[in-house]
Write a protein that holds these residues in place. Structure first.
Motif, short mmCIF file in Angstrom:
data_model
loop_
_atom_site.label_atom_id
_atom_site.label_comp_id
_atom_site.label_asym_id
_atom_site.label_seq_id
_atom_site.Cartn_x
_atom_site.Cartn_y
_atom_site.Cartn_z
N LEU A 149 29.21 28.30 44.41
CA LEU A 149 29.29 28.47 42.96
C LEU A 149 28.79 29.84 42.53
O LEU A 149 29.28 30.41 41.54
N VAL A 150 27.82 30.38 43.25
CA VAL A 150 27.39 31.75 42.97
C VAL A 150 28.54 32.72 43.24
O VAL A 150 28.76 33.68 42.50
N GLY A 151 29.30 32.42 44.31
CA GLY A 151 30.49 33.23 44.60
C GLY A 151 31.49 33.17 43.46
O GLY A 151 32.10 34.19 43.09
N PHE A 152 31.65 31.99 42.87
CA PHE A 152 32.52 31.84 41.70
C PHE A 152 32.01 32.73 40.57
O PHE A 152 32.79 33.41 39.90
N GLY A 153 30.69 32.73 40.35
CA GLY A 153 30.12 33.54 39.29
C GLY A 153 30.30 35.03 39.52
O GLY A 153 30.57 35.79 38.59
N ILE A 154 30.16 35.45 40.78
CA ILE A 154 30.38 36.87 41.10
C ILE A 154 31.84 37.25 40.84
O ILE A 154 32.14 38.31 40.29
N GLY A 155 32.75 36.34 41.22
CA GLY A 155 34.16 36.58 40.93
C GLY A 155 34.40 36.67 39.44
O GLY A 155 35.17 37.52 38.98
N ALA A 156 33.73 35.80 38.67
CA ALA A 156 33.88 35.83 37.22
C ALA A 156 33.37 37.14 36.63
O ALA A 156 33.95 37.70 35.71
N LEU A 157 32.25 37.64 37.18
CA LEU A 157 31.69 38.90 36.71
C LEU A 157 32.68 40.04 36.94
O LEU A 157 32.88 40.90 36.07
N LEU A 158 33.31 40.04 38.11
CA LEU A 158 34.32 41.06 38.40
C LEU A 158 35.54 40.88 37.50
O LEU A 158 36.09 41.84 36.96
N GLY A 159 35.97 39.63 37.34
CA GLY A 159 37.18 39.36 36.57
C GLY A 159 37.08 39.75 35.11
O GLY A 159 38.01 40.36 34.56
N THR A 160 35.94 39.45 34.46
CA THR A 160 35.80 39.79 33.05
C THR A 160 35.84 41.29 32.82
O THR A 160 36.40 41.76 31.82
N ASN A 161 35.28 42.06 33.75
CA ASN A 161 35.25 43.51 33.57
C ASN A 161 36.57 44.17 33.98
O ASN A 161 37.08 45.05 33.28
N ILE A 162 37.13 43.76 35.12
CA ILE A 162 38.40 44.35 35.56
C ILE A 162 39.52 44.01 34.58
O ILE A 162 40.28 44.89 34.15
N THR A 163 39.60 42.75 34.20
CA THR A 163 40.65 42.33 33.28
C THR A 163 40.46 42.98 31.92
O THR A 163 41.44 43.31 31.24
N GLY A 164 39.20 43.17 31.50
CA GLY A 164 38.94 43.83 30.24
C GLY A 164 39.46 45.26 30.23
O GLY A 164 40.04 45.72 29.24
N ARG A 165 39.28 45.97 31.33
CA ARG A 165 39.78 47.35 31.42
C ARG A 165 41.31 47.39 31.38
O ARG A 165 41.91 48.21 30.68
N LEU A 166 41.94 46.50 32.14
CA LEU A 166 43.40 46.46 32.15
C LEU A 166 43.96 45.99 30.81
O LEU A 166 45.00 46.46 30.35
#
Length: 415
Positions: free
Chosen positions: A252-269
């Motif tokens: 679940l921590v891995g899920f959270g790390i993925g979410a942290l990356l996703g919110t920032n990468i997707t925000g930039r795109l």
């Protein structure tokens, strides 16, 4: 030219401050699931009854976010954010002092109202401060607070609850909210308020914007899709993948790390191509959920897919709110509040629907099947939006009514 490109990368200081408040509030939203056994034992109710604390929070967010958004129209935005944090803290204090389950349940509704208000108003403050060119990226940073809550806040809160009881976690959340209120009250400029006092009637005019409703429908369905899998990921990991119960929190921590990356990468795109990014992220969510069904027998593949689910699922939080706000431009605060409601509506739907599949022939893969269907349906309103944009682009000289001013900005955002 390079200096011109670097300027948008610098977001106003208010944005990470709002991420701090989001972190505290989302930690409270998710931590209760980990504390249900302690709460049920202490208050003398069954775990199933204690689970109503989760339902009450979702209902409070769905109904409360738009309602409170309208009720606080005449308040400066900084005051609204500070007041929301204060009410949030008071709600936790009430719950921590009470030995009555109905009172704790009522406190959770109050906390949900404060959370919905903060996220809705904070979204408007963050996107306004960042400007149209960086709105999605600002939302990505603000919603990093949500990802950090999953990575750090929930595990720490769970540990505190096991060490000193669930009341200790609630006291800690109240204290953190108080600190966040002081910091936000000190550093968010007083100018971050509505320049004119809008009427309730003008705010409700946002309900006539069809494109905004399409964004809300897609948000609810795609959110429901990935939350169907996330909500019931533990039985999948332990019963089908063969991962030990002790290792589940690490996944679940891995899920959270993925979410942290996703919110920032997707925000930039999303600042450049928000609608295309929304569609791509949703398609990716469908593919990840679809792959989880046959590949969940492999521990390595499952862990990778759970991390990717965090990237794709939480990534839409960076896109949906700015898009809804700009399509519902006549009332940004209400549009943002309705997005909060859409997220929670999706969560509320799957918390019941996905759970019913566990007792069918689908077993622990049932929630993933529900997730594929829901996220797939979420593509329909997005494709309708894309078709509407293509039609408008093909006929650029159509005159528009005055009430739809700002449409050129929405077109540019949806490009």
């Amino acid at each position: 030219m390079s200096s011109h490109r670097e300027k948008p990368a610098r977001l106003p200081f208010v944005v990470p401050l709002l991420a701090l408040g989001t972190f505290v509030m989302v930690t409270s939203e998710f931590i209760i699931a980990a504390l249900l056994p302690e709460v049920s034992a202490d208050l003398g109710v069954s775990v199933a009854t204690a689970g109503l604390l989760i339902t009450a929070f979702a209902v409070g967010m769905i109904v409360g976010a738009p309602t409170i958004s309208i009720a606080t129209l005449r308040l400066p935005r900084r005051s609204t954010l500070v007041l929301a944090l204060a009410v949030f803290a008071v709600g936790h204090v009430i719950a921590a002092l009470s030995s009555s389950f109905p009172i704790v349940l009522a406190a959770r509704v109050i906390i949900a109202l404060a959370t919905g208000t903060f996220i809705a108003v904070g979204s408007v403050v963050a996107t306004s401060a960042a400007g149209p060119a960086a709105a999605s990226r600002a939302m990505g940073v603000m919603m990093s607070g949500m990802s950090l809550a999953i990575v750090a806040g929930v595990p720490l809160g769970s540990w505190v609850g096991q060490a000193i009881g669930w009341r200790g976690t609630f006291w800690a959340l109240a204290a953190l909210a108080g600190v966040a209120a002081m910091i936000i009250g000190r550093f968010i400029p007083a100018a971050e308020r509505a320049e004119v006092t809008p009427s309730v009637r003008s705010q409700l005019a946002v309900l006539r914007h069809g494109r905004m409703w399409l964004v809300l429908a897609a948000t609810a369905l795609v959110t429901g899709g990935f939350m169907a899998a996330y909500s019931y990921i533990s039985p999948l990991l332990t019963e089908r993948t063969g991962i030990s119960e002790g290792a589940v929190p690490l996944v679940l921590v891995g899920f959270g790390i993925g979410a942290l990356l996703g919110t920032n990468i997707t925000g930039r795109l999303g600042d450049r191509k928000p609608l295309a990014t929304f569609i791509t992220t949703s398609v990716a969510s469908v593919l990840v959920l679809l792959l989880l069904i046959p590949l969940s027998t492999s521990p390595v593949a499952t862990v990778v897919l759970v991390v990717l689910l965090g990237v794709t699922g939480l990534g839409i939080t960076s896109i949906a709110t700015p898009l809804a706000v700009r399509f519902g431009h006549s009332s940004p605060a209400l549009a943002a509040a309705l997005t909060v409601s859409a997220f929670n509506l999706g969560i509320a739907l799957v918390s019941w629907l996905a759970g019913t599949t566990l007792d069918t022939s689908l077993g622990v893969t049932g929630p993933e099947v529900v997730g594929v269907v829901m996220a797939g349906l979420g593509l329909i309103p997005l494709l309708v939006l894309a078709a509407m944009r293509a039609t408008r682009t093909a006929v650029p000289q159509v005159s528009l009514p005055a009430a739809d001013e700002g449409t050129s900005l929405a077109h540019r955002v949806a490009a």
